[in-house]
Design a protein around this motif. Sequence first.
Motif, PDB file in Angstrom:
ATOM      1  N   LEU A 126       0.825  -1.208   0.000  1.00  0.00           N
ATOM      2  CA  LEU A 126       0.000   0.000   0.000  1.00  0.00           C
ATOM      3  C   LEU A 126       0.856   1.254   0.000  1.00  0.00           C
ATOM      4  CD1 LEU A 126      -2.891  -0.938   2.469  1.00  0.00           C
ATOM      5  CD2 LEU A 126      -3.113  -0.450   0.027  1.00  0.00           C
ATOM      6  N   LEU A 127       1.956   1.225   0.757  1.00  0.00           N
ATOM      7  CA  LEU A 127       2.878   2.358   0.771  1.00  0.00           C
ATOM      8  C   LEU A 127       3.425   2.620  -0.623  1.00  0.00           C
ATOM      9  CD1 LEU A 127       5.105   2.030   3.984  1.00  0.00           C
ATOM     10  CD2 LEU A 127       3.481   3.855   3.447  1.00  0.00           C
ATOM     11  N   ARG A 128       3.901   1.589  -1.277  1.00  0.00           N
ATOM     12  CA  ARG A 128       4.517   1.737  -2.597  1.00  0.00           C
ATOM     13  C   ARG A 128       3.490   2.166  -3.644  1.00  0.00           C
ATOM     14  NH1 ARG A 128       8.649  -3.330  -3.365  1.00  0.00           N
ATOM     15  NH2 ARG A 128       8.947  -2.318  -5.375  1.00  0.00           N
ATOM     16  N   ILE A 129       2.295   1.602  -3.558  1.00  0.00           N
ATOM     17  CA  ILE A 129       1.254   1.935  -4.519  1.00  0.00           C
ATOM     18  C   ILE A 129       0.811   3.389  -4.368  1.00  0.00           C
ATOM     19  CG2 ILE A 129      -1.182   1.488  -5.059  1.00  0.00           C
ATOM     20  CD1 ILE A 129      -0.551  -1.493  -4.592  1.00  0.00           C
ATOM     21  N   SER A 130       0.647   3.826  -3.114  1.00  0.00           N
ATOM     22  CA  SER A 130       0.247   5.212  -2.879  1.00  0.00           C
ATOM     23  C   SER A 130       1.307   6.191  -3.370  1.00  0.00           C
ATOM     24  CB  SER A 130      -0.021   5.432  -1.382  1.00  0.00           C
ATOM     25  OG  SER A 130      -1.114   4.653  -0.947  1.00  0.00           O
ATOM     26  N   LYS A 131       2.593   5.860  -3.124  1.00  0.00           N
ATOM     27  CA  LYS A 131       3.684   6.721  -3.582  1.00  0.00           C
ATOM     28  C   LYS A 131       3.760   6.777  -5.101  1.00  0.00           C
ATOM     29  CE  LYS A 131       6.688   6.025   0.458  1.00  0.00           C
ATOM     30  NZ  LYS A 131       7.965   5.416   0.938  1.00  0.00           N
ATOM     31  N   ALA A 132       3.232   5.748  -5.755  1.00  0.00           N
ATOM     32  CA  ALA A 132       3.258   5.697  -7.225  1.00  0.00           C
ATOM     33  C   ALA A 132       2.135   6.501  -7.855  1.00  0.00           C
ATOM     34  CB  ALA A 132       3.193   4.243  -7.688  1.00  0.00           C
ATOM     35  N   GLY A 133       1.314   7.160  -7.022  1.00  0.00           N
ATOM     36  CA  GLY A 133       0.249   7.990  -7.558  1.00  0.00           C
ATOM     37  C   GLY A 133      -1.019   7.240  -7.901  1.00  0.00           C
ATOM     38  N   TYR A 187       3.122  -1.139 -12.205  1.00  0.00           N
ATOM     39  CA  TYR A 187       4.194  -1.918 -12.825  1.00  0.00           C
ATOM     40  C   TYR A 187       5.474  -1.094 -12.992  1.00  0.00           C
ATOM     41  CZ  TYR A 187       6.411  -5.167 -16.130  1.00  0.00           C
ATOM     42  OH  TYR A 187       7.273  -6.031 -16.739  1.00  0.00           O
ATOM     43  N   VAL A 188       5.348   0.094 -13.573  1.00  0.00           N
ATOM     44  CA  VAL A 188       6.527   0.904 -13.910  1.00  0.00           C
ATOM     45  C   VAL A 188       7.083   1.646 -12.701  1.00  0.00           C
ATOM     46  CG1 VAL A 188       7.335   2.880 -15.253  1.00  0.00           C
ATOM     47  CG2 VAL A 188       5.847   1.176 -16.318  1.00  0.00           C
ATOM     48  N   ARG A 189       6.211   2.263 -11.911  1.00  0.00           N
ATOM     49  CA  ARG A 189       6.672   3.100 -10.799  1.00  0.00           C
ATOM     50  C   ARG A 189       6.914   2.310  -9.513  1.00  0.00           C
ATOM     51  NH1 ARG A 189       2.737   8.482 -11.151  1.00  0.00           N
ATOM     52  NH2 ARG A 189       3.196   9.046 -13.326  1.00  0.00           N
ATOM     53  N   ALA A 190       5.990   1.398  -9.194  1.00  0.00           N
ATOM     54  CA  ALA A 190       6.101   0.664  -7.927  1.00  0.00           C
ATOM     55  C   ALA A 190       6.732  -0.708  -8.084  1.00  0.00           C
ATOM     56  CB  ALA A 190       4.712   0.514  -7.297  1.00  0.00           C
ATOM     57  N   SER A 191       6.981  -1.126  -9.336  1.00  0.00           N
ATOM     58  CA  SER A 191       7.557  -2.453  -9.606  1.00  0.00           C
ATOM     59  C   SER A 191       6.729  -3.564  -8.967  1.00  0.00           C
ATOM     60  CB  SER A 191       9.003  -2.523  -9.109  1.00  0.00           C
ATOM     61  OG  SER A 191       9.812  -1.583  -9.769  1.00  0.00           O
ATOM     62  N   LEU A 192       5.405  -3.443  -9.094  1.00  0.00           N
ATOM     63  CA  LEU A 192       4.495  -4.425  -8.517  1.00  0.00           C
ATOM     64  C   LEU A 192       3.459  -4.887  -9.543  1.00  0.00           C
ATOM     65  CD1 LEU A 192       3.612  -2.823  -5.039  1.00  0.00           C
ATOM     66  CD2 LEU A 192       5.066  -4.822  -5.413  1.00  0.00           C
ATOM     67  N   VAL A 193       2.984  -6.091  -9.336  1.00  0.00           N
ATOM     68  CA  VAL A 193       1.838  -6.628 -10.066  1.00  0.00           C
ATOM     69  C   VAL A 193       0.791  -6.971  -9.019  1.00  0.00           C
ATOM     70  CG1 VAL A 193       0.982  -8.560 -11.444  1.00  0.00           C
ATOM     71  CG2 VAL A 193       3.217  -7.553 -11.958  1.00  0.00           C
ATOM     72  N   HIS A 194      -0.447  -6.527  -9.230  1.00  0.00           N
ATOM     73  CA  HIS A 194      -1.492  -6.743  -8.226  1.00  0.00           C
ATOM     74  C   HIS A 194      -1.708  -8.220  -7.936  1.00  0.00           C
ATOM     75  CE1 HIS A 194      -5.481  -6.931  -6.384  1.00  0.00           C
ATOM     76  NE2 HIS A 194      -5.367  -5.638  -6.100  1.00  0.00           N
ATOM     77  N   VAL A 220       2.856  -8.765  -5.956  1.00  0.00           N
ATOM     78  CA  VAL A 220       4.238  -9.249  -5.958  1.00  0.00           C
ATOM     79  C   VAL A 220       5.149  -8.293  -6.724  1.00  0.00           C
ATOM     80  CG1 VAL A 220       3.487 -11.659  -5.796  1.00  0.00           C
ATOM     81  CG2 VAL A 220       3.922 -10.647  -8.060  1.00  0.00           C
ATOM     82  N   THR A 221       6.429  -8.347  -6.405  1.00  0.00           N
ATOM     83  CA  THR A 221       7.423  -7.546  -7.121  1.00  0.00           C
ATOM     84  C   THR A 221       7.697  -8.178  -8.485  1.00  0.00           C
ATOM     85  OG1 THR A 221       9.144  -8.776  -5.949  1.00  0.00           O
ATOM     86  CG2 THR A 221       8.536  -6.633  -5.052  1.00  0.00           C
ATOM     87  N   ASP A 265       7.178   9.781 -14.963  1.00  0.00           N
ATOM     88  CA  ASP A 265       7.207   8.687 -13.989  1.00  0.00           C
ATOM     89  C   ASP A 265       8.306   8.886 -12.944  1.00  0.00           C
ATOM     90  OD1 ASP A 265       5.093   7.146 -14.928  1.00  0.00           O
ATOM     91  OD2 ASP A 265       6.338   6.150 -16.436  1.00  0.00           O
ATOM     92  N   ILE A 266       7.915   8.720 -11.696  1.00  0.00           N
ATOM     93  CA  ILE A 266       8.867   8.741 -10.579  1.00  0.00           C
ATOM     94  C   ILE A 266       8.918   7.326 -10.010  1.00  0.00           C
ATOM     95  CG2 ILE A 266       9.364   9.666  -8.283  1.00  0.00           C
ATOM     96  CD1 ILE A 266       7.841  12.178  -9.076  1.00  0.00           C
ATOM     97  N   ILE A 267      10.080   6.719 -10.068  1.00  0.00           N
ATOM     98  CA  ILE A 267      10.219   5.335  -9.614  1.00  0.00           C
ATOM     99  C   ILE A 267      10.270   5.295  -8.091  1.00  0.00           C
ATOM    100  CG2 ILE A 267      11.562   3.220  -9.790  1.00  0.00           C
ATOM    101  CD1 ILE A 267      10.291   4.265 -12.425  1.00  0.00           C
ATOM    102  N   VAL A 268       9.406   4.477  -7.510  1.00  0.00           N
ATOM    103  CA  VAL A 268       9.351   4.327  -6.055  1.00  0.00           C
ATOM    104  C   VAL A 268      10.410   3.318  -5.626  1.00  0.00           C
ATOM    105  CG1 VAL A 268       7.935   3.658  -4.090  1.00  0.00           C
ATOM    106  CG2 VAL A 268       6.899   4.857  -6.040  1.00  0.00           C
ATOM    107  N   GLU A 269      11.360   3.804  -4.843  1.00  0.00           N
ATOM    108  CA  GLU A 269      12.405   2.908  -4.350  1.00  0.00           C
ATOM    109  C   GLU A 269      11.852   2.079  -3.193  1.00  0.00           C
ATOM    110  OE1 GLU A 269      15.245   2.384  -5.688  1.00  0.00           O
ATOM    111  OE2 GLU A 269      15.017   3.969  -7.196  1.00  0.00           O
ATOM    112  N   PRO A 270      12.046   0.754  -3.231  1.00  0.00           N
ATOM    113  CA  PRO A 270      11.553  -0.088  -2.139  1.00  0.00           C
ATOM    114  C   PRO A 270      12.242   0.237  -0.828  1.00  0.00           C
ATOM    115  CG  PRO A 270      13.012  -1.341  -3.574  1.00  0.00           C
ATOM    116  CD  PRO A 270      12.760  -0.032  -4.248  1.00  0.00           C
ATOM    117  N   ASP A 271      11.464   0.282   0.234  1.00  0.00           N
ATOM    118  CA  ASP A 271      11.976   0.547   1.568  1.00  0.00           C
ATOM    119  C   ASP A 271      11.763  -0.691   2.418  1.00  0.00           C
ATOM    120  OD1 ASP A 271      12.726   1.452   4.007  1.00  0.00           O
ATOM    121  OD2 ASP A 271      11.242   3.051   4.166  1.00  0.00           O
TER     122      ASP A 271
END
Length: 322
Positions: A126-133, A187-194, A220-221, A265-271
């Motif tokens: 959720l953090l990564r998805i929200s940061k991805a806009g 996919y592009v910003r958060a590097s995730l697939v639902h 998943v990443t 696009d702003i790439i969300v770095e994983p934390d």
Amino acid sequence: MSQKKIDKQMKQIEDKRAKSRIFKKDSSFLKAEENVFDVPTLKLLYSFANKGYINELGGSISTGKEANVFYATGNEGEVAVKIYRINSSTFKAMDPYILKDPRFTHIRHSRKDIIFAWTQKEYQNLLRISKAGIRAPRPITCDRNVLIMEFMGENGVAYPSLKDVKMDDEDARIFYDQIIEDMRRMYVRASLVHADLSEYNILIDIEKGEAVIIDVGQAVTLNHPNAREFLLRDVENIKRFFRKYGIEEETKSILEQIKQKKEEDIIVEPDETDVKAADEKTSTDEETGTDEETRTDENISADEETGTDEEMNAGIPEKEND
């Protein structure tokens, strides 16, 4: 969507609204419901209440195969409290999504460990998805099997799911384009697939005319070995739903749109900080766990060891309608 349509949809939502019981911080808070409120979970909810995350806990918003979601209010306003059921979740169905996730390869295969990690995984996603806009619930806090996040709705009424929204072809096209763009950003910003995207896991904010992505615990990443398979399944689900509105696009074309990078696009770095912190907390909980919890885990481990080969080697579960 026109104001007339919005008013009609809002009236339908209000007409269907269920009157929720409100449990305050007293003895009624102890009421058990569908195997959700075991003793450790209740203690955790009291802890959240003492910190102001929960002031009043209302009725159930939704009941899934692994978790129940409750409406609540707290210092942050309206929130949703998602409680994963430790003793009755179909946790074997979680295996393909979490045990192969590079972020969680270190966890043990016990029920409790998997569910605690799953809760943390949804928080991180959720953090990564929200940061991805992408419009999704804002995660507030999580611990063990409980996740507190922004409530997606107003005045105790949750937004309707995509499957329940009445729309014409023009409206459908607007929502379709939004959803494909959300898949692209994911996919592009958060590097995730639902990995479980469908009309059941998308809400619609009728007033703003916006799609809201929910239920991302299984996301998943891109380096997950099944990421491509999960993405194809998401695409087919979206194609299937919107086909009845005359929207027909080739899978290849949709995949190209989803993988397309744009200048803005702003790439969300994983934390991984929170994941490690939760991992350390889980280890501490295991060391100081009650005898009852320890016996439960031992019984679960024994059940796993005596499971059938078919159960232990189960592949990706098929979509089940709740």
